[in-house]
Design an enzyme around this catalytic site. Structure first.
Site, mmCIF file in Angstrom:
data_model
loop_
_atom_site.group_PDB
_atom_site.id
_atom_site.type_symbol
_atom_site.label_atom_id
_atom_site.label_comp_id
_atom_site.label_asym_id
_atom_site.label_seq_id
_atom_site.Cartn_x
_atom_site.Cartn_y
_atom_site.Cartn_z
ATOM 1 C CD GLU A 42 -2.456 1.246 2.762
ATOM 2 O OE1 GLU A 42 -2.618 2.352 3.333
ATOM 3 O OE2 GLU A 42 -2.837 0.175 3.249
ATOM 4 N NE ARG A 46 -0.083 8.575 5.787
ATOM 5 C CZ ARG A 46 0.022 8.011 6.981
ATOM 6 N NH1 ARG A 46 1.124 8.210 7.698
ATOM 7 N NH2 ARG A 46 -0.945 7.247 7.454
ATOM 8 C CB THR A 69 -3.090 8.317 3.188
ATOM 9 O OG1 THR A 69 -2.235 7.415 3.900
ATOM 10 C CG2 THR A 69 -3.378 9.508 4.108
ATOM 11 C CE LYS A 129 -6.832 2.434 7.254
ATOM 12 N NZ LYS A 129 -5.664 3.173 6.715
#
Length: 209
Positions: A42, A46, A69, A129
Site C-alpha cells: 500500500e 502522503r 491515505t 480497516k
C-alpha cells in the site's frame, strides 16, 4: 464493483504500508519487498510523488499495489489511473466509496466506531480497516467490534509492530494486517533495502504460521 479486496490480496495476510518521499527508491523498494516474499503493498498518498511511486511499483509486476491515505474521490481517481489495484482510506467517506465502485476497484475505508462500521455496511462493504488499531485499543477493540458484526472482515492498521502480527492474524475476523515497520523512513532514507527484504521475509514467515 469488480473483485473484492480478498481476491486482490489472493491469500496474502500482510500489507506493507509505505510512505515513500523519494521517487528514486520506488523500484529498489519493490524489488526488496518482492524478494522478501510480499505479494502486495500500500503506497500512501502522503507525499508529492506518491502517484509516480505507485506507478513504478505497480509496473514491477510482482506486487498487487494499492493506494493508501486516500482522502477524496479525486485522489482515488488519480490513484487508479496510476495503477492502484485497491484503495484504502483512513476514514469512511461516501464519495470515495462511490468513486471506487465506479472505477471498479475494491475500497477499504477506515473505521473507529460501530457507527462508522454500520455506515460502511450500509454502503455495501464487508471489509474495513480499523485505524489507528493500537491507539484505539488493539485486539480488545477489534474483538468488541467483530462480535456484533460476524460477517465483517477487518484489516487492522496503525501502530502494529512485528511482535503483534501473529496475535492479530490469529483473530478469525482479520483478513490481513497493515504495517509500516518493514520499510520505515529510516530504511528508505539510508537506502537499506537489505533490511527491508529481511524484515519483510520475517513478517511474511510470521503471517503464514
Amino acid at each position: 464493483m469488480s473483485g473484492t479486496i480478498a481476491s486482490v490480496l489472493a491469500g496474502a495476510r500482510l500489507v506493507p504500508v509505505l510512505t515513500v518521499p523519494d521517487i528514486a527508491t520506488a523500484a529498489p523498494l519493490a524489488d526488496a519487498l518482492s524478494a522478501g516474499g510480499a505479494r502486495c503493498a500500500e503506497v500512501t498518498f502522503r507525499t508529492s510523488g506518491a502517484e509516480q511511486v505507485l506507478k513504478t511499483m505497480a509496473a514491477h509486476g510482482g506486487l498487487a499495489v494499492g493506494a493508501g491515505t486516500v482522502l477524496s474521490a479525486e485522489q482515488a481517481e488519480r490513484a487508479v489511473a496510476a495503477g492502484a489495484r485497491f484503495v484504502v482510506s483512513p476514514g469512511f467517506d461516501e464519495q470515495v466509496v462511490m468513486k471506487c465502485r465506479e472505477l471498479g476497484v475494491p475500497v477499504v475505508p477506515g473505521i473507529a466506531t460501530a457507527t462508522e462500521l454500520m455506515r460502511a455496511l450500509r454502503a455495501g462493504l464487508d471489509t474495513v480497516k480499523i485505524f489507528p488499531a493500537e491507539p484505539l485499543g488493539g485486539i480488545r477493540t477489534l474483538r468488541a467490534l467483530a462480535a456484533p458484526f460476524p460477517g465483517v472482515r477487518f484489516v487492522p492498521t496503525g501502530g502494529i509492530s512485528a511482535p503483534r502480527l501473529t496475535e492479530y492474524l490469529a483473530e478469525p475476523a482479520v483478513l490481513a494486517v497493515g504495517g509500516s515497520w518493514m520499510a520505515t523512513a529510516s530504511h528508505l532514507g539510508r537506502g537499506d533495502f537489505e533490511a527491508v527484504q529481511r524484515l519483510t521475509a520475517e513478517a511474511v514467515e510470521r503471517s503464514t504460521r
